[in-house]
Design an enzyme around this catalytic site. Structure first.
Site, short mmCIF file in Angstrom:
data_model
loop_
_atom_site.label_atom_id
_atom_site.label_comp_id
_atom_site.label_asym_id
_atom_site.label_seq_id
_atom_site.Cartn_x
_atom_site.Cartn_y
_atom_site.Cartn_z
CB THR A 108 10.32 -10.51 -11.85
OG1 THR A 108 11.38 -10.25 -12.76
CG2 THR A 108 9.65 -11.84 -12.19
CB SER A 114 -2.26 -3.09 1.30
OG SER A 114 -1.22 -3.86 1.84
CG ASN A 119 -4.20 4.08 9.61
OD1 ASN A 119 -4.46 5.14 9.04
ND2 ASN A 119 -3.14 3.93 10.38
N GLY A 164 0.82 -1.21 0.00
CA GLY A 164 0.00 0.00 0.00
C GLY A 164 0.86 1.26 0.00
CB THR A 165 4.03 2.08 1.73
OG1 THR A 165 3.51 1.76 3.02
CG2 THR A 165 4.96 3.27 1.84
CD GLN A 199 -6.48 -0.52 7.93
OE1 GLN A 199 -7.25 -1.47 8.15
NE2 GLN A 199 -5.21 -0.57 8.29
CB CYS A 224 2.99 1.62 9.40
SG CYS A 224 1.92 0.28 8.95
CG HIS A 271 -0.21 -6.65 4.88
ND1 HIS A 271 -0.17 -6.33 6.22
CD2 HIS A 271 0.18 -5.53 4.22
CE1 HIS A 271 0.23 -5.07 6.35
NE2 HIS A 271 0.45 -4.57 5.15
#
Ligand code: PLP
Length: 376
Positions: free
Chosen positions: A233, A195, A146, A70-71, A176, A318, A197
């Protein structure tokens, strides 16, 4: 162990992991390779792209670029579209956006402007629009906060923004929100970050959703993957696992949403109001309940909970390296430092059970009362 820090990251969904395993063990070929095994991987990426995109947009108008997180998606959007003049965001953004806006100033690219939050954590839309002028190249407003879970009505904001300045590019950090709250992006939203995860996917996989007609200058250049817009890749295993995790999340999105609302309220009802005050708005995402043990330190409570087998957060994982110990967002909502210092963020996933909610309430009450007694 009861895990209530799902806004920081979620446990990868086992079924999605198993389904994707073949892309790590057998179909491991480089999607850029010319032989048929490699070429077939392009098809697999296309399916994943389309599956992830179709959940929130009309595929004819939008496309999806895979990134590493996401960052990266946030940074790509900001550095590609913020131009000379000014760029507007909010004081509630995740550091992936907030720090990138500060960098716009450091690099002399654009003047960052910050719109304030209301008490409930949503951006003050009138004030946001008042910061927008003919020199505003870019606006970024997060979808779900978040730290406290407030939901910004990004479709309405995007429409109002385009009425004020149709040339301004609108981005939203949807990390989120995607796979958790029901919504479809309207065509006025130009860019949207997601994102893997946060919804049972793996760390190291993200995506930037982009309006097709928008030309993007790449942040990472090299071999020309992702149609030249993001070289490197592709993480085929991670991407397929993301696709399968999203499939599972979106299938039950509405029922999970309603059930977690009940759980969140149950947890709040059971918490001792002599110790905890509520920060999260009732209309916010049901995946987050942020409270404050006003006068106590959230960090100490986090460790006490940890010792009793309950994992919770204090805000943004984070940003735990940040110099300030206070929740930036809670301060931005207008709470004082004492309240911001006592923050605990309890965040859920579709796997969270009612028993876990009951046990978590007991542990939180026990440690909160205990610490309060010791502080007196
Ligand atoms: N944006 C928001 C709102 C987040 O909550 C997070 C992670 O906590 C990010 C961006 C960063 O996402 P990632 O961890 O994939 O880089």
């Amino acid at each position: 162990m009861i895990y209530l820090d799902n806004a920081a990251t979620t446990k990868p969904l086992a079924e999605a992991f198993e389904r994707a395993r073949i892309y790590a063990e057998e179909k491991f070929y480089n999607p850029s390779a010319l032989y048929s095994e490699g070429y077939a991987m392009q098809g697999e990426l296309k399916t994943a792209r389309s599956a992830l995109l179709s959940k929130v947009t009309d595929e004819s108008a939008f496309e999806l670029i895979f990134t590493s997180c996401g960052t990266e998606s946030d940074n790509q959007a900001i550095f590609a579209f913020a131009r000379r003049g000014n760029a507007v965001t909010t004081t509630g953004e995740h550091s992936a956006v907030f720090a990138a806006f500060a960098e716009l100033k450091n690099r002399g690219i654009a003047e960052p402007r910050y719109a304030p939050l209301q008490k409930d954590g949503r951006v003050d839309v009138d004030k946001l629009l008042s910061l927008v002028d003919e020199k505003t190249s870019f606006v970024s407003v997060m979808h779900v906060n978040n730290e406290i879970g407030s939901i910004n009505d990004i479709n309405t904001i995007a429409k109002l923004l385009k009425q004020k300045n149709p040339r301004t590019i609108f981005h939203s950090d949807g990390v989120q929100a995607y796979g958790k709250i029901p919504f479809k992006l309207c065509k006025e939203v130009d860019l949207y970050s997601v994102s893997a995860h946060k919804i049972g996917g793996l760390k190291g996989v993200g995506a930037l959703i982009k309006r097709k007609s928008l030309v993007l200058s790449p942040y990472i250049i090299g071999g020309g993957q992702e149609s030249g817009r993001r070289s490197g890749t592709e993480n085929t295993f991670g991407i397929k696992q993301f696709e399968y995790a999203a499939e599972s999340k979106f299938k039950d999105l509405k029922t999970d949403f309603e059930r977690l609302k009940v759980y969140r309220e149950k947890l709040w009802e059971r918490l001792d109001k002599e110790v905890y005050a509520r920060i999260s708005p009732v209309e916010g995402t049901p995946y987050i309940l942020t409270v404050s043990a006003i006068g106590l330190r959230g960090e100490i409570l986090l460790h006490m909970a940890n010792d009793k087998g309950l994992i919770v957060g204090t805000g943004s994982a984070c940003s735990s390296n940040a110099k300030t110990r206070y929740s930036k967002v809670v301060l931005a909502c207008g709470y004082d430092e004492k309240t911001a210092d006592g923050v605990l963020r309890l965040s859920f996933s579709a796997q969270t059970t009612e028993e876990e909610i009951d046990q978590a309430a007991e542990i939180l009450n026990e440690i909160g009362r205990d610490l309060k007694r010791r502080m007196q």
